[in-house]
Design a protein around this motif. Sequence first.
Motif, PDB file in Angstrom:
ATOM      1  N   ILE A   7       0.841  -1.205   0.000  1.00 52.68           N
ATOM      2  CA  ILE A   7       0.000   0.000   0.000  1.00 52.68           C
ATOM      3  C   ILE A   7       0.876   1.255   0.000  1.00 52.68           C
ATOM      4  CG2 ILE A   7      -1.629   1.351   1.374  1.00 52.68           C
ATOM      5  CD1 ILE A   7      -2.817  -1.366   2.302  1.00 52.68           C
ATOM      6  N   ARG A  57      -5.506   2.201  -8.631  1.00 55.41           N
ATOM      7  CA  ARG A  57      -6.452   1.338  -7.920  1.00 55.41           C
ATOM      8  C   ARG A  57      -5.716   0.172  -7.269  1.00 55.41           C
ATOM      9  NH1 ARG A  57     -12.305   0.113 -10.400  1.00 55.41           N
ATOM     10  NH2 ARG A  57     -12.375   2.335  -9.873  1.00 55.41           N
ATOM     11  N   PHE A  58      -6.244  -0.261  -6.109  1.00 57.16           N
ATOM     12  CA  PHE A  58      -5.648  -1.371  -5.358  1.00 57.16           C
ATOM     13  C   PHE A  58      -6.764  -2.365  -5.042  1.00 57.16           C
ATOM     14  CE2 PHE A  58      -1.854  -2.326  -2.610  1.00 57.16           C
ATOM     15  CZ  PHE A  58      -2.315  -3.507  -2.062  1.00 57.16           C
ATOM     16  N   TYR A  62      -7.683  -5.845  -3.081  1.00 61.95           N
ATOM     17  CA  TYR A  62      -7.190  -6.693  -1.992  1.00 61.95           C
ATOM     18  C   TYR A  62      -8.204  -7.786  -1.678  1.00 61.95           C
ATOM     19  CZ  TYR A  62      -5.788  -8.159   2.692  1.00 61.95           C
ATOM     20  OH  TYR A  62      -5.413  -8.913   3.779  1.00 61.95           O
ATOM     21  N   LEU A  69      -6.280   0.695   3.637  1.00 63.17           N
ATOM     22  CA  LEU A  69      -6.746   1.097   2.311  1.00 63.17           C
ATOM     23  C   LEU A  69      -7.799   2.193   2.413  1.00 63.17           C
ATOM     24  CD1 LEU A  69      -6.930  -2.376   0.541  1.00 63.17           C
ATOM     25  CD2 LEU A  69      -5.464  -0.457  -0.116  1.00 63.17           C
ATOM     26  N   LEU A 112      -5.815   5.853  -2.003  1.00 61.12           N
ATOM     27  CA  LEU A 112      -6.017   4.926  -3.110  1.00 61.12           C
ATOM     28  C   LEU A 112      -7.492   4.687  -3.398  1.00 61.12           C
ATOM     29  CD1 LEU A 112      -3.344   2.276  -2.098  1.00 61.12           C
ATOM     30  CD2 LEU A 112      -3.161   3.907  -3.991  1.00 61.12           C
ATOM     31  N   TYR A 162      -9.658   1.973  -3.811  1.00 60.08           N
ATOM     32  CA  TYR A 162      -9.489   0.567  -3.438  1.00 60.08           C
ATOM     33  C   TYR A 162     -10.732  -0.263  -3.755  1.00 60.08           C
ATOM     34  CZ  TYR A 162     -12.453   1.503   0.597  1.00 60.08           C
ATOM     35  OH  TYR A 162     -13.520   1.835   1.397  1.00 60.08           O
TER      36      TYR A 162
END
Length: 297
Positions: A110, A120-121, A123, A148, A153, A155
Motif C-alpha cells: 500500500i 487502484r488497489f 485486496y 486502504l 487509493l 481501493y
Amino acid sequence: MSEENKKRVVIAGATGYLGKYAVKAFKERGYWVRVLTRSRERLLEPGPFTAPALSEDDMDDIFVGEITKPETLEGLMDGIDLVYSSVGISRQRDGLTFEQVDYQCNRNLINLAVTGGIKRFVYVSMEGAENLMHLAITQAHEKVVAELQQSRLDYRIVRPCGYFSDMGVLYDMASKGRSFLVGEGTNLMNPIHGRDLAEVCVDTAEGDELEVAAGGPDIMTQREAAALAFEVVGKPVKITVIPMWLARGLVKVINLLSKQFGDLADFIVTAGEIDGVGPKRGNTTLRSYFESLHRDA
C-alpha cells in the motif's frame, strides 16, 4: 490492443492457490501483467489442489523481490495502473505470523502504491470478518482494509466465503478412508473455485463496488461436503468428529509450541463452528472439483 494502451497490473501472491488463477485471469482480460515473486521457479510449478502452473506467456514481466523487505521492491510500481494482492499465510512454514505477512506485507505494498501514484488497489480479504475478529488472521486482514480506507487509493475489497483448495483436504482424507471434522460439521458454507474467484477479482477491479462478497454455487454443510468426497472416491463414508472442547484444548497446546500454527489451528476450529455463505458468484461445482482431483490422482 497495443502494448502501450493496455492497463498494467502488478500481482502479489502469485505463487498461491488464488494468485496463480489471478495471473491467468488478468492476462486473458488483456492486461499487461507484472508478477511479484520471491521465486521464479515456484511460479512455473503447479500449485496445490489443481492450482495451475504458470508459463512465460501468462506474464509480461517477473519482478523478483521480497515484500517483507521493501528495499528489494524499487521499481515495482513503475508504469503500473493497478495493484492486486492476495498475499497471506496459507501453508507457509517460515515461522512468520499473520501480523508479519497478511498485514505488514500488504501495508508495504500500500505504501509503495501510494508513493507510486497507483490508480487502484484490489485486496482479497474474507467474508464474515465481523464474526471472526477474535482471530489473528482476521485482525490482520481487516487492518489492511482499514489502511486502504485511510489511504488516498481507489481501493476494492474482494471477500470470498472460502476456497476450494481448503475443500481439497476433505478429498485427501476421503481418499485415505476417513475424514476428521472439527465439531459436528453442520455449519453451512459455499466456497468458491480459484478460477471463478479470480474472475470475480478482475470484475471487481473494473467495477464500481467497493466491496464484493463471493461464494460458489453449492451451499452445503461440512459433513455433506465430506460425504460428497467419499462418493467421488468410491469409498464408504467414515467420519470421525473431534469435539469442540477437545479441539479448543489442542489449539491451546499448539499455540504454546508455535504461535503461527496456533493461529492457523484457531482459524480451522472456528471455521467448524460458524456458517460461511455468500452470494453465488462462482459456477464450478464442488462435485466437479472433487472429480478433477480424482482424475489427477
